[in-house]
Motif scaffolding. Structure first.
Motif, PDB file in Angstrom:
ATOM      1  N   PRO A 142      26.947  58.872  51.865  1.00  0.00           N
ATOM      2  CA  PRO A 142      28.039  57.917  52.081  1.00  0.00           C
ATOM      3  C   PRO A 142      27.897  56.631  51.280  1.00  0.00           C
ATOM      4  N   LEU A 143      26.661  56.164  51.104  1.00  0.00           N
ATOM      5  CA  LEU A 143      26.462  54.955  50.321  1.00  0.00           C
ATOM      6  C   LEU A 143      26.895  55.157  48.877  1.00  0.00           C
ATOM      7  N   ILE A 144      26.587  56.311  48.323  1.00  0.00           N
ATOM      8  CA  ILE A 144      27.004  56.609  46.941  1.00  0.00           C
ATOM      9  C   ILE A 144      28.516  56.711  46.851  1.00  0.00           C
ATOM     10  N   ILE A 145      29.130  57.370  47.846  1.00  0.00           N
ATOM     11  CA  ILE A 145      30.599  57.498  47.850  1.00  0.00           C
ATOM     12  C   ILE A 145      31.259  56.133  47.955  1.00  0.00           C
ATOM     13  N   MET A 146      30.704  55.243  48.782  1.00  0.00           N
ATOM     14  CA  MET A 146      31.258  53.899  48.904  1.00  0.00           C
ATOM     15  C   MET A 146      31.184  53.143  47.582  1.00  0.00           C
ATOM     16  N   THR A 147      30.080  53.298  46.864  1.00  0.00           N
ATOM     17  CA  THR A 147      29.949  52.649  45.558  1.00  0.00           C
ATOM     18  C   THR A 147      30.980  53.181  44.572  1.00  0.00           C
ATOM     19  N   ILE A 148      31.170  54.495  44.558  1.00  0.00           N
ATOM     20  CA  ILE A 148      32.141  55.096  43.632  1.00  0.00           C
ATOM     21  C   ILE A 148      33.560  54.638  43.966  1.00  0.00           C
ATOM     22  N   VAL A 149      33.879  54.557  45.262  1.00  0.00           N
ATOM     23  CA  VAL A 149      35.231  54.123  45.664  1.00  0.00           C
ATOM     24  C   VAL A 149      35.482  52.694  45.209  1.00  0.00           C
ATOM     25  N   ARG A 150      34.502  51.812  45.384  1.00  0.00           N
ATOM     26  CA  ARG A 150      34.659  50.426  44.930  1.00  0.00           C
ATOM     27  C   ARG A 150      34.924  50.354  43.435  1.00  0.00           C
ATOM     28  N   LEU A 151      34.131  51.103  42.667  1.00  0.00           N
ATOM     29  CA  LEU A 151      34.298  51.085  41.210  1.00  0.00           C
ATOM     30  C   LEU A 151      35.654  51.664  40.805  1.00  0.00           C
ATOM     31  N   LEU A 152      36.099  52.708  41.497  1.00  0.00           N
ATOM     32  CA  LEU A 152      37.395  53.307  41.177  1.00  0.00           C
ATOM     33  C   LEU A 152      38.544  52.330  41.456  1.00  0.00           C
ATOM     34  N   ILE A 153      38.463  51.587  42.560  1.00  0.00           N
ATOM     35  CA  ILE A 153      39.506  50.610  42.859  1.00  0.00           C
ATOM     36  C   ILE A 153      39.540  49.519  41.798  1.00  0.00           C
ATOM     37  N   ALA A 154      38.355  49.035  41.395  1.00  0.00           N
ATOM     38  CA  ALA A 154      38.293  48.027  40.330  1.00  0.00           C
ATOM     39  C   ALA A 154      38.865  48.581  39.025  1.00  0.00           C
ATOM     40  N   MET A 155      38.557  49.859  38.715  1.00  0.00           N
ATOM     41  CA  MET A 155      39.073  50.461  37.483  1.00  0.00           C
ATOM     42  C   MET A 155      40.596  50.582  37.528  1.00  0.00           C
ATOM     43  N   VAL A 156      41.152  51.013  38.653  1.00  0.00           N
ATOM     44  CA  VAL A 156      42.608  51.177  38.769  1.00  0.00           C
ATOM     45  C   VAL A 156      43.318  49.839  38.576  1.00  0.00           C
ATOM     46  N   ILE A 157      42.770  48.781  39.142  1.00  0.00           N
ATOM     47  CA  ILE A 157      43.391  47.459  38.977  1.00  0.00           C
ATOM     48  C   ILE A 157      43.347  47.020  37.520  1.00  0.00           C
ATOM     49  N   LEU A 158      42.220  47.246  36.861  1.00  0.00           N
ATOM     50  CA  LEU A 158      42.120  46.892  35.437  1.00  0.00           C
ATOM     51  C   LEU A 158      43.086  47.725  34.593  1.00  0.00           C
ATOM     52  N   VAL A 159      43.157  49.020  34.873  1.00  0.00           N
ATOM     53  CA  VAL A 159      44.071  49.883  34.112  1.00  0.00           C
ATOM     54  C   VAL A 159      45.518  49.436  34.306  1.00  0.00           C
ATOM     55  N   TYR A 160      45.875  49.081  35.535  1.00  0.00           N
ATOM     56  CA  TYR A 160      47.237  48.622  35.810  1.00  0.00           C
ATOM     57  C   TYR A 160      47.558  47.341  35.025  1.00  0.00           C
ATOM     58  N   LEU A 161      46.624  46.392  35.011  1.00  0.00           N
ATOM     59  CA  LEU A 161      46.850  45.131  34.288  1.00  0.00           C
ATOM     60  C   LEU A 161      46.992  45.371  32.789  1.00  0.00           C
ATOM     61  N   LEU A 162      46.050  46.085  32.195  1.00  0.00           N
ATOM     62  CA  LEU A 162      46.065  46.297  30.747  1.00  0.00           C
ATOM     63  C   LEU A 162      47.243  47.180  30.320  1.00  0.00           C
ATOM     64  N   SER A 163      47.577  48.169  31.152  1.00  0.00           N
ATOM     65  CA  SER A 163      48.715  49.032  30.812  1.00  0.00           C
ATOM     66  C   SER A 163      50.019  48.255  30.849  1.00  0.00           C
ATOM     67  N   SER A 164      50.149  47.318  31.795  1.00  0.00           N
ATOM     68  CA  SER A 164      51.373  46.522  31.881  1.00  0.00           C
ATOM     69  C   SER A 164      51.485  45.550  30.713  1.00  0.00           C
ATOM     70  N   ILE A 165      50.355  45.051  30.222  1.00  0.00           N
ATOM     71  CA  ILE A 165      50.396  44.099  29.104  1.00  0.00           C
ATOM     72  C   ILE A 165      50.520  44.824  27.772  1.00  0.00           C
ATOM     73  N   TYR A 166      49.777  45.914  27.596  1.00  0.00           N
ATOM     74  CA  TYR A 166      49.780  46.631  26.312  1.00  0.00           C
ATOM     75  C   TYR A 166      50.461  47.989  26.464  1.00  0.00           C
ATOM     76  N   SER A 167      49.677  49.001  26.745  1.00  0.00           N
ATOM     77  CA  SER A 167      50.217  50.361  26.893  1.00  0.00           C
ATOM     78  C   SER A 167      49.279  51.169  27.775  1.00  0.00           C
ATOM     79  N   MET A 168      49.748  52.334  28.186  1.00  0.00           N
ATOM     80  CA  MET A 168      48.930  53.191  29.033  1.00  0.00           C
ATOM     81  C   MET A 168      47.654  53.627  28.332  1.00  0.00           C
ATOM     82  N   THR A 169      47.772  53.886  27.016  1.00  0.00           N
ATOM     83  CA  THR A 169      46.591  54.329  26.256  1.00  0.00           C
ATOM     84  C   THR A 169      45.506  53.272  26.264  1.00  0.00           C
TER      85      THR A 169
END
Length: 379
Positions: A142-169
């Motif tokens: 569970p500790l490993i899964i919690m770490t992965i979930v945190r990183l995935l949420i941070a990645m999704v937020i970054l992808v959303y910001l950069l995709s909105s400013i530039y492009s999905m790629t």
């Protein structure tokens, strides 16, 4: 084998009856035990229950803290993304048409970086994680899964910001790249593996130097096995090992001698050392470092004669040339002038070097040798 089969068959049939009779047997034993043994059993049961309860409480507290942190920082990061896209981007694009999007990205990431770091950091203390893992190895998952979930949420937020400013790629490329970097940085096994790869790469890069000094070839504490090539100026070239002073003067032992394709293991005292031999030497760091320059000593300066100095050249003999009046045999070209006589040009004729030919004035001798050495032939 027959005993194993017999025991398996018997336990297969008797186990259901033992399970059914377990509670009545326990009640019977408990009712007939002395009070002192009751006290010990009750205390043991209470301690085990308390330990399990403490672990459960710790896990519950950790999960609540983790959930609260993820929800809180996710809301803050989403709010900052909306502010950056709806307010900062139009403002910077209007002020700086060419650099507006880039400035918006930099400012947004600077503002969001504290919350992104807080999101990626674990919500538990190191001692808490160690207690959970020590109590039950399954808590590591569970500790490993919690770490992965945190990183995935941070990645999704970054992808959303950069995709909105530039492009999905651009958004997915940078976001996934940052996620992988963070994941690797949090992985102890990956870190250890990278350290081993780096260490192996550096060892391979410096393999020759490590082989010479024996730095990575430790036999016992402070004793190393080094391999060094005997140079032509080594003071004990041609000497027997017993007369080389390797043991008495330097304190080292020779374990092997490689001479071309031949390997001499544990050479005797009468074995001689020759240039080009590779000596396997056992000694301390100081002894090996002291011995290296002595064994590998070569000519300090290159010979004055180089390939560019040795060439075929024609020299015209003057009246005061030391060769005038001498025959080719009497001039002794090879020993006196360290040169090879190729031909003698007399007028338009080229005479082959015959021992009876006598040199005359205005002859042109064609020789191969060092230019500095044969210049004196002209006179």
């Amino acid at each position: 084998y027959p005993i194993v089969v017999a025991v398996s068959v018997i336990t297969t049939f008797t186990t259901p009856y033992f399970i059914r009779m377990a509670d009545p047997a326990c009640d019977f034993v408990e009712s007939h035990l002395p009070k002192r043994l009751h006290f010990l059993i009750d205390r043991y049961t209470k301690d085990a229950t308390t330990s399990a309860s403490a672990t459960k409480q710790l896990w519950s507290s950790l999960f609540k803290r983790y959930l609260w942190r993820v929800v809180l920082y996710s809301m803050v990061l989403i709010a900052l993304c909306i502010i950056s896209l709806d307010y900062l981007r139009p403002m910077f694009v209007g002020l700086f048409p060419s650099w507006g999007r880039f400035i918006t990205t930099v400012v947004a990431l600077v503002i969001m970086s504290p919350f992104l770091l807080a999101m990626t950091y674990p919500a538990s203390k190191k001692t808490e994680r160690e207690r959970l893992i020590a109590a039950n190895a399954k808590y590591d998952v569970p500790l490993i899964i919690m770490t992965i979930v945190r990183l995935l949420i941070a990645m999704v937020i970054l992808v959303y910001l950069l995709s909105s400013i530039y492009s999905m790629t651009v958004g997915w490329t940078i976001g996934v790249g940052l996620f992988l970097i963070l994941a690797l940085s949090f992985s102890k096994s990956a870190h250890k593996r990278m350290v081993r790869i780096e260490s192996r790469f550096m060892d391979n890069l410096n393999e020759r130097e490590l082989r010479r000094s024996g730095a990575k070839n430790r036999l016992v504490p402070n004793m190393h096995l080094a391999y060094m090539t005997v140079g032509y100026k080594c003071p004990f070239v041609g000497e027997q090992l017993k007369n080389s002073g390797l043991r008495g003067q330097f304190g080292v032992s020779v374990s092997s001698i490689q001479r071309g394709g031949k390997m001499i293991m544990v050479p005797g005292a009468d074995e001689r050392v020759f240039p080009g031999d590779v000596l396997g030497v056992i000694g301390t760091d100081d002894e090996i470092q002291k011995l290296l320059p002595v064994v590998e000593a070569n000519e300090d300066e290159a010979s004055d004669t180089t390939q560019t100095d040795v060439k075929l050249t024609g020299i015209r003999l003057k009246a005061n040339s030391p060769l005038i009046g001498k025959t080719i045999a009497g001039s002794d070209f090879r020993n006196v002038w360290e040169a090879l006589l190729v031909a003698v040009q007399r007028g338009e004729d080229y005479l082959q070097p015959d021992a009876s030919i006598i040199f005359a004035e205005d002859d042109t001798v064609w020789v191969v040798g060092n230019l500095k050495r044969i210049e004196a032939i002209a006179g």
